[in-house]
Design an enzyme around this catalytic site. Structure first.
Site, PDB file in Angstrom:
ATOM      1  N   CYS A 110       0.887  -1.185   0.000  1.00 40.71           N
ATOM      2  CA  CYS A 110       0.000   0.000   0.000  1.00 40.71           C
ATOM      3  C   CYS A 110       0.914   1.221   0.000  1.00 40.71           C
ATOM      4  O   CYS A 110       1.012   1.942   0.991  1.00 40.71           O
ATOM      5  CB  CYS A 110      -0.914  -0.003   1.220  1.00 40.71           C
ATOM      6  SG  CYS A 110      -1.878  -1.522   1.426  1.00 40.71           S
ATOM      7  N   ALA A 111       1.598   1.457  -1.117  1.00 37.75           N
ATOM      8  CA  ALA A 111       2.826   2.248  -1.102  1.00 37.75           C
ATOM      9  C   ALA A 111       2.669   3.740  -1.337  1.00 37.75           C
ATOM     10  O   ALA A 111       3.529   4.522  -0.940  1.00 37.75           O
ATOM     11  CB  ALA A 111       3.808   1.685  -2.133  1.00 37.75           C
ATOM     12  N   ALA A 112       1.610   4.185  -2.022  1.00 36.78           N
ATOM     13  CA  ALA A 112       1.510   5.607  -2.352  1.00 36.78           C
ATOM     14  C   ALA A 112       1.348   6.445  -1.081  1.00 36.78           C
ATOM     15  O   ALA A 112       0.737   5.987  -0.114  1.00 36.78           O
ATOM     16  CB  ALA A 112       0.326   5.839  -3.289  1.00 36.78           C
ATOM     17  N   PRO A 113       1.951   7.647  -1.054  1.00 39.59           N
ATOM     18  CA  PRO A 113       2.656   8.329  -2.158  1.00 39.59           C
ATOM     19  C   PRO A 113       4.144   8.005  -2.258  1.00 39.59           C
ATOM     20  O   PRO A 113       4.827   8.603  -3.080  1.00 39.59           O
ATOM     21  CB  PRO A 113       2.449   9.804  -1.824  1.00 39.59           C
ATOM     22  CG  PRO A 113       2.433   9.832  -0.328  1.00 39.59           C
ATOM     23  CD  PRO A 113       1.722   8.563   0.091  1.00 39.59           C
ATOM     24  N   GLY A 114       4.655   7.123  -1.386  1.00 39.51           N
ATOM     25  CA  GLY A 114       6.028   6.682  -1.575  1.00 39.51           C
ATOM     26  C   GLY A 114       6.981   6.983  -0.441  1.00 39.51           C
ATOM     27  O   GLY A 114       8.171   6.655  -0.542  1.00 39.51           O
ATOM     28  N   GLY A 115       6.516   7.592   0.650  1.00 40.05           N
ATOM     29  CA  GLY A 115       7.421   7.924   1.743  1.00 40.05           C
ATOM     30  C   GLY A 115       8.135   6.715   2.302  1.00 40.05           C
ATOM     31  O   GLY A 115       9.337   6.763   2.588  1.00 40.05           O
ATOM     32  N   ARG A 139      -2.847   7.434  -7.585  1.00 40.39           N
ATOM     33  CA  ARG A 139      -1.910   7.570  -6.465  1.00 40.39           C
ATOM     34  C   ARG A 139      -0.563   6.912  -6.784  1.00 40.39           C
ATOM     35  O   ARG A 139       0.484   7.368  -6.333  1.00 40.39           O
ATOM     36  CB  ARG A 139      -2.513   6.965  -5.197  1.00 40.39           C
ATOM     37  CG  ARG A 139      -3.587   7.839  -4.562  1.00 40.39           C
ATOM     38  CD  ARG A 139      -4.324   7.106  -3.441  1.00 40.39           C
ATOM     39  NE  ARG A 139      -3.430   6.523  -2.463  1.00 40.39           N
ATOM     40  CZ  ARG A 139      -2.868   7.175  -1.452  1.00 40.39           C
ATOM     41  NH1 ARG A 139      -3.109   8.469  -1.290  1.00 40.39           N
ATOM     42  NH2 ARG A 139      -2.075   6.555  -0.604  1.00 40.39           N
ATOM     43  N   ASP A 179       1.531  -0.863   5.143  1.00 39.86           N
ATOM     44  CA  ASP A 179       1.070   0.374   5.786  1.00 39.86           C
ATOM     45  C   ASP A 179      -0.398   0.506   5.395  1.00 39.86           C
ATOM     46  O   ASP A 179      -0.743   1.116   4.404  1.00 39.86           O
ATOM     47  CB  ASP A 179       1.898   1.559   5.312  1.00 39.86           C
ATOM     48  CG  ASP A 179       1.557   2.827   6.080  1.00 39.86           C
ATOM     49  OD1 ASP A 179       1.456   2.760   7.313  1.00 39.86           O
ATOM     50  OD2 ASP A 179       1.380   3.874   5.433  1.00 39.86           O
ATOM     51  N   CYS A 232      -1.868   4.536  10.898  1.00 41.68           N
ATOM     52  CA  CYS A 232      -1.774   5.835  11.575  1.00 41.68           C
ATOM     53  C   CYS A 232      -3.076   6.100  12.321  1.00 41.68           C
ATOM     54  O   CYS A 232      -3.613   7.207  12.291  1.00 41.68           O
ATOM     55  CB  CYS A 232      -1.449   6.953  10.598  1.00 41.68           C
ATOM     56  SG  CYS A 232      -2.676   7.196   9.292  1.00 41.68           S
TER      57      CYS A 232
END
Length: 460
Positions: A110-115, A139, A179, A232
């Site tokens: 669930c990678a976007a936006p890439g942080g 995204r 994430d 989060c």
């Protein structure tokens, strides 16, 4: 803050005597952070050139707080050189804690936006392979840009549902980061719109989504591999209870103790449904205990097995670039690691495919490997991603400007600039700021025609 009554009632039960401290912290300002891109620059070297006053984030060696009232890192040329990523400090914890090692095959599902993907890729040090996925194609485009900005070549960006990935990648990954989509209770201080979204969706929707993802990732983790689950948000349904659900899927899974940095709290078995004391090994980051918005983190290891599935590798087909592409690539030094045997062509576009990459055929793909450039009629146009991948000295025609030179900002805005003070040849030049690439220009007797990618340009 105007918080839903159902939320405050639940959080009061969760926190007890800590409730007032939590509510008081929401009236204070957010904490702002940046994370140094160790794929391009060491922390030590970045601190020598940093124009910002920074304070270390305790749970990651390359994360720092900055005062958003004193500086704007997103407007500095070093941001455009990919030297750091602007990231909320507690969100730095998951990728920092997942023990990625050289040579690992890694999935960020669930990678976007890439942080988090950018940090996972940096931890690979150019070895192994990263697959970054986001089910939202729009995204995933932001995800791709951030990975390219960070100079990552050993990666693919895909946009697929988890069940499609698990069919393709059974027991493929050494490390997986989940994430998970969540109700975002740790984002309330950032935006009142997050509160509204919570009221509209609640926690049940996201708990269901999380379980759907966990059903699939457990199939993709190699025996002996490790996954990290994070959110989060603070609800037990999305945290301790999601971990209980994950553990129920495979009896070879076991929780690993998350490092407890100052302010980190244990997971709470009482908030689960199984009374599993192992849940204490998880970590809760509450915003009234740390300088950050809050997170939940759990590490899960899959025990070794006698036999493991060997993942299907990409079949390298190779190609001989046309004359113009070959002439351009001859200007790239061998220590950039771009070997001709792993260059492939797709509809006139050249890609460098990492040697040890899984077979990603059949997936909805935004990028596979490093995009080198495009073969046009009678010419080859190098890509922005190639410029960001290269390091100083790896292209034989470079213009190196200081960050205080006004030509840098003009270049980033897409303007033509003069460089008659530089000893450069006509043709393509790599434009750098303080030794770090920004993009391409084409030199004609000291006049640089701007080739900086239009969608990346600095807005006035």
């Amino acid at each position: 803050m105007n918080l839903p009554e159902s939320f405050t009632n639940r959080i009061k039960t969760q926190l007890g005597d800590d409730y007032d401290a939590y509510m008081n912290c929401l009236d204070q300002g957010m904490h702002h952070g940046l994370r140094v891109n160790t794929n391009k620059i060491s922390v030590e070297d970045f601190l020598k050139i940093s124009p910002f006053e920074l304070k270390p984030v305790p749970w990651t060696i390359n994360g720092f707080y900055y005062d958003d009232k004193a500086c704007t890192p997103s407007k500095h040329p070093y941001y455009y050189a990919g030297l750091y990523y602007i990231q909320e400090p507690s969100a730095m914890a998951p990728a920092s804690i997942l023990p990625v090692e050289d040579g690992d095959v890694v999935l960020d599902i669930c990678a976007a936006p890439g942080g988090k993907s950018t940090e996972l890729a940096a931890k690979l040090h150019g070895t192994g392979f990263l697959i970054s996925n986001d089910i939202s194609n729009s995204r995933a485009k932001a995800l791709l840009k951030n990975l390219e900005l960070f100079g990552i070549g050993n990666m693919c960006v895909v946009s697929e549902a988890p069940n499609k990935l698990s069919t393709k990648f059974y027991q493929t990954f050494d490390k997986i980061l989940i994430d998970a989509p969540c109700s975002g209770e740790g984002m309330f201080r950032k935006s009142q719109s997050m509160v509204t979204a919570w009221e509209n969706n609640g926690v049940e929707l996201f708990a269901g989504l999380q379980r759907g993802i966990l059903n699939e990732v457990v199939k993709m983790l190699k025996p002996g591999g490790t996954m990290l689950y994070s959110t989060c948000t603070f609800s037990p349904e999305e945290n301790e209870q999601s971990i209980e659900y994950l553990l129920s899927l495979d009896d070879t899974l076991e929780l690993v103790e998350v490092p407890k940095y100052p302010g980190f709290c244990n997971g709470n078995p009482a908030w689960g449904k199984t009374e599993n004391v192992e849940l204490e090994k998880c970590a809760r980051l509450w915003p009234h205990h740390i300088e950050g918005e809050g997170h939940f983190v759990a590490l899960i290891h899959k025990k070794e097995a006698e036999q493991t599935q060997v993942f299907q590798s990409w079949i390298h087909r190779g190609c001989k670039p046309d004359k113009n592409a070959e002439e351009f690539l001859a200007h790239v030094s061998s220590d950039a690691g771009i070997r001709s045997a792993y260059i492939e062509e797709n509809k006139g576009r050249l890609y460098y495919m990492a040697e040890h990459m899984p077979d990603v055929s059949g997936l909805r793909m935004l990028r596979q490997g490093l995009f080198l450039g495009e073969i046009k009629k009678n010419r080859f146009e190098p890509s922005q991603s190639l410029a960001m991948y290269l390091k100083q000295g790896q292209f034989d025609n470079e213009v190196n400007l200081t960050s205080s030179d006004d030509r840098v900002l003009r270049y980033l805005k897409g303007e033509t600039i003069e460089a008659s003070d530089q000893k450069i040849k006509n043709g393509y030049v790599l434009v750098l700021v303080d030794g770090y690439p920004l993009g391409w220009a084409k030199n004609t007797n000291g006049t640089l025609k701007n080739k900086y990618l239009s969608g990346w340009r600095m807005m006035s």
